[in-house]
Design a protein around this motif. Sequence first.
Motif, PDB file in Angstrom:
ATOM      1  N   LYS A 134       0.838  -1.194   0.000  1.00 41.86           N
ATOM      2  CA  LYS A 134       0.000   0.000   0.000  1.00 41.86           C
ATOM      3  C   LYS A 134       0.873   1.243   0.000  1.00 41.86           C
ATOM      4  N   PRO A 135       0.515   2.312  -0.723  1.00 41.20           N
ATOM      5  CA  PRO A 135      -0.646   2.412  -1.613  1.00 41.20           C
ATOM      6  C   PRO A 135      -0.517   1.474  -2.813  1.00 41.20           C
ATOM      7  N   ILE A 136      -1.639   1.221  -3.439  1.00 43.45           N
ATOM      8  CA  ILE A 136      -1.697   0.256  -4.530  1.00 43.45           C
ATOM      9  C   ILE A 136      -0.770   0.706  -5.668  1.00 43.45           C
ATOM     10  N   PRO A 137       0.158  -0.177  -6.076  1.00 47.16           N
ATOM     11  CA  PRO A 137       1.063   0.173  -7.180  1.00 47.16           C
ATOM     12  C   PRO A 137       0.389  -0.019  -8.546  1.00 47.16           C
ATOM     13  N   ASP A 138       1.038   0.510  -9.567  1.00 44.31           N
ATOM     14  CA  ASP A 138       0.557   0.319 -10.934  1.00 44.31           C
ATOM     15  C   ASP A 138       0.970  -1.046 -11.482  1.00 44.31           C
ATOM     16  N   LEU A 139       1.975  -1.676 -10.834  1.00 44.51           N
ATOM     17  CA  LEU A 139       2.469  -2.980 -11.261  1.00 44.51           C
ATOM     18  C   LEU A 139       3.212  -3.636 -10.108  1.00 44.51           C
ATOM     19  N   LEU A 140       3.077  -4.947 -10.002  1.00 42.96           N
ATOM     20  CA  LEU A 140       3.824  -5.728  -9.013  1.00 42.96           C
ATOM     21  C   LEU A 140       4.712  -6.723  -9.747  1.00 42.96           C
ATOM     22  N   ILE A 141       6.009  -6.665  -9.461  1.00 40.17           N
ATOM     23  CA  ILE A 141       6.947  -7.677  -9.942  1.00 40.17           C
ATOM     24  C   ILE A 141       7.156  -8.621  -8.770  1.00 40.17           C
ATOM     25  N   LEU A 142       6.732  -9.858  -8.934  1.00 35.22           N
ATOM     26  CA  LEU A 142       6.647 -10.800  -7.819  1.00 35.22           C
ATOM     27  C   LEU A 142       7.432 -12.075  -8.102  1.00 35.22           C
ATOM     28  N   ARG A 163       3.039 -17.520  -5.701  1.00 31.76           N
ATOM     29  CA  ARG A 163       1.761 -17.883  -6.326  1.00 31.76           C
ATOM     30  C   ARG A 163       0.612 -17.745  -5.343  1.00 31.76           C
ATOM     31  N   ASP A 164       0.863 -18.046  -4.062  1.00 32.43           N
ATOM     32  CA  ASP A 164      -0.179 -17.862  -3.037  1.00 32.43           C
ATOM     33  C   ASP A 164      -0.499 -16.384  -2.862  1.00 32.43           C
ATOM     34  N   ILE A 165       0.529 -15.553  -2.878  1.00 27.61           N
ATOM     35  CA  ILE A 165       0.322 -14.112  -2.767  1.00 27.61           C
ATOM     36  C   ILE A 165      -0.477 -13.609  -3.965  1.00 27.61           C
ATOM     37  N   CYS A 166      -0.123 -14.083  -5.142  1.00 27.26           N
ATOM     38  CA  CYS A 166      -0.827 -13.687  -6.353  1.00 27.26           C
ATOM     39  C   CYS A 166      -2.313 -14.045  -6.257  1.00 27.26           C
ATOM     40  N   ARG A 167      -2.605 -15.255  -5.819  1.00 36.34           N
ATOM     41  CA  ARG A 167      -4.007 -15.677  -5.677  1.00 36.34           C
ATOM     42  C   ARG A 167      -4.749 -14.775  -4.688  1.00 36.34           C
ATOM     43  N   PRO A 211     -11.013  -7.578  -3.950  1.00 33.80           N
ATOM     44  CA  PRO A 211     -11.543  -6.543  -4.848  1.00 33.80           C
ATOM     45  C   PRO A 211     -10.672  -5.280  -4.906  1.00 33.80           C
ATOM     46  N   VAL A 212      -9.963  -4.998  -3.842  1.00 34.60           N
ATOM     47  CA  VAL A 212      -9.123  -3.794  -3.796  1.00 34.60           C
ATOM     48  C   VAL A 212      -7.858  -3.953  -4.649  1.00 34.60           C
ATOM     49  N   THR A 213      -7.304  -5.156  -4.718  1.00 35.83           N
ATOM     50  CA  THR A 213      -6.020  -5.370  -5.398  1.00 35.83           C
ATOM     51  C   THR A 213      -6.115  -6.232  -6.657  1.00 35.83           C
ATOM     52  N   LYS A 214      -7.305  -6.688  -7.009  1.00 39.13           N
ATOM     53  CA  LYS A 214      -7.433  -7.648  -8.106  1.00 39.13           C
ATOM     54  C   LYS A 214      -6.987  -7.110  -9.460  1.00 39.13           C
ATOM     55  N   ASN A 215      -6.997  -5.797  -9.633  1.00 43.15           N
ATOM     56  CA  ASN A 215      -6.637  -5.232 -10.931  1.00 43.15           C
ATOM     57  C   ASN A 215      -5.172  -4.826 -11.050  1.00 43.15           C
ATOM     58  N   ILE A 216      -4.369  -5.087 -10.015  1.00 43.10           N
ATOM     59  CA  ILE A 216      -2.941  -4.790 -10.112  1.00 43.10           C
ATOM     60  C   ILE A 216      -2.321  -5.784 -11.099  1.00 43.10           C
ATOM     61  N   PRO A 217      -1.687  -5.300 -12.164  1.00 41.74           N
ATOM     62  CA  PRO A 217      -0.981  -6.234 -13.046  1.00 41.74           C
ATOM     63  C   PRO A 217       0.187  -6.873 -12.279  1.00 41.74           C
ATOM     64  N   ASP A 221      -1.465 -19.807 -13.927  1.00 38.14           N
ATOM     65  CA  ASP A 221      -2.658 -20.394 -13.303  1.00 38.14           C
ATOM     66  C   ASP A 221      -3.004 -19.713 -11.982  1.00 38.14           C
ATOM     67  N   SER A 222      -2.015 -19.140 -11.315  1.00 38.05           N
ATOM     68  CA  SER A 222      -2.274 -18.470 -10.035  1.00 38.05           C
ATOM     69  C   SER A 222      -2.835 -17.062 -10.224  1.00 38.05           C
ATOM     70  N   GLY A 223      -2.908 -16.607 -11.482  1.00 40.41           N
ATOM     71  CA  GLY A 223      -3.499 -15.297 -11.754  1.00 40.41           C
ATOM     72  C   GLY A 223      -2.522 -14.254 -12.259  1.00 40.41           C
ATOM     73  N   ALA A 224      -1.256 -14.619 -12.425  1.00 37.34           N
ATOM     74  CA  ALA A 224      -0.267 -13.658 -12.920  1.00 37.34           C
ATOM     75  C   ALA A 224      -0.667 -13.167 -14.315  1.00 37.34           C
ATOM     76  N   ASP A 225      -0.336 -11.921 -14.598  1.00 31.84           N
ATOM     77  CA  ASP A 225      -0.639 -11.352 -15.902  1.00 31.84           C
ATOM     78  C   ASP A 225       0.460 -11.643 -16.927  1.00 31.84           C
ATOM     79  N   ASP A 226       1.659 -11.935 -16.436  1.00 34.93           N
ATOM     80  CA  ASP A 226       2.770 -12.297 -17.314  1.00 34.93           C
ATOM     81  C   ASP A 226       3.846 -12.974 -16.474  1.00 34.93           C
ATOM     82  N   PHE A 227       4.854 -13.526 -17.154  1.00 32.41           N
ATOM     83  CA  PHE A 227       5.913 -14.273 -16.486  1.00 32.41           C
ATOM     84  C   PHE A 227       7.235 -14.018 -17.198  1.00 32.41           C
ATOM     85  N   MET A 228       8.312 -13.971 -16.403  1.00 36.74           N
ATOM     86  CA  MET A 228       9.672 -13.898 -16.937  1.00 36.74           C
ATOM     87  C   MET A 228      10.563 -14.827 -16.139  1.00 36.74           C
ATOM     88  N   ALA A 229      11.454 -15.529 -16.855  1.00 33.79           N
ATOM     89  CA  ALA A 229      12.429 -16.377 -16.180  1.00 33.79           C
ATOM     90  C   ALA A 229      13.682 -15.561 -15.871  1.00 33.79           C
TER      91      ALA A 229
END
Length: 118
Positions: free
Chosen positions: A42-50, A60-64, A70-76, A92-100
């Motif tokens: 908090k405050p809600i970021p525009d993007l989370l690199i996790l 993945r648990d944090i992502c889920r 409802p407050v954080t569901k739209n954070i990419p 599958d856990s809800g991530a919007d993208d992935f990088m190795a």
Amino acid sequence: MKKIFIADDDAAIVDATSLMLELMGYNVAFTLNGSAILEEIKPIPDLLILDIWLSGIDGRDICRQLKADPVTKNIPILMISASREIKTSAMDSGADDFMAKPFEMQLLLQKIESLIST
């Protein structure tokens, strides 16, 4: 100024990524403590690199949890991991993208721009 939050327990990755993103004009916050993410985001970021493999907690648990709130569901969420085979479970856990890891900074910037602009 767009805010990016980085959650990774590898200080070298956080330092390098934060520095590069700040030079590109982003406001960067971070945590090295996986179990503190939900309080520190908090405050809600525009993007989370996790990172997926965090000390004491699975990203993945944090992502889920974030995607179910409802407050954080739209954070990419851009999930990162040293394991290339884990992309499917990250998505599958809800991530919007992935990088190795390790990743090229130019590719990271492209993914960030794509996720923030959508």
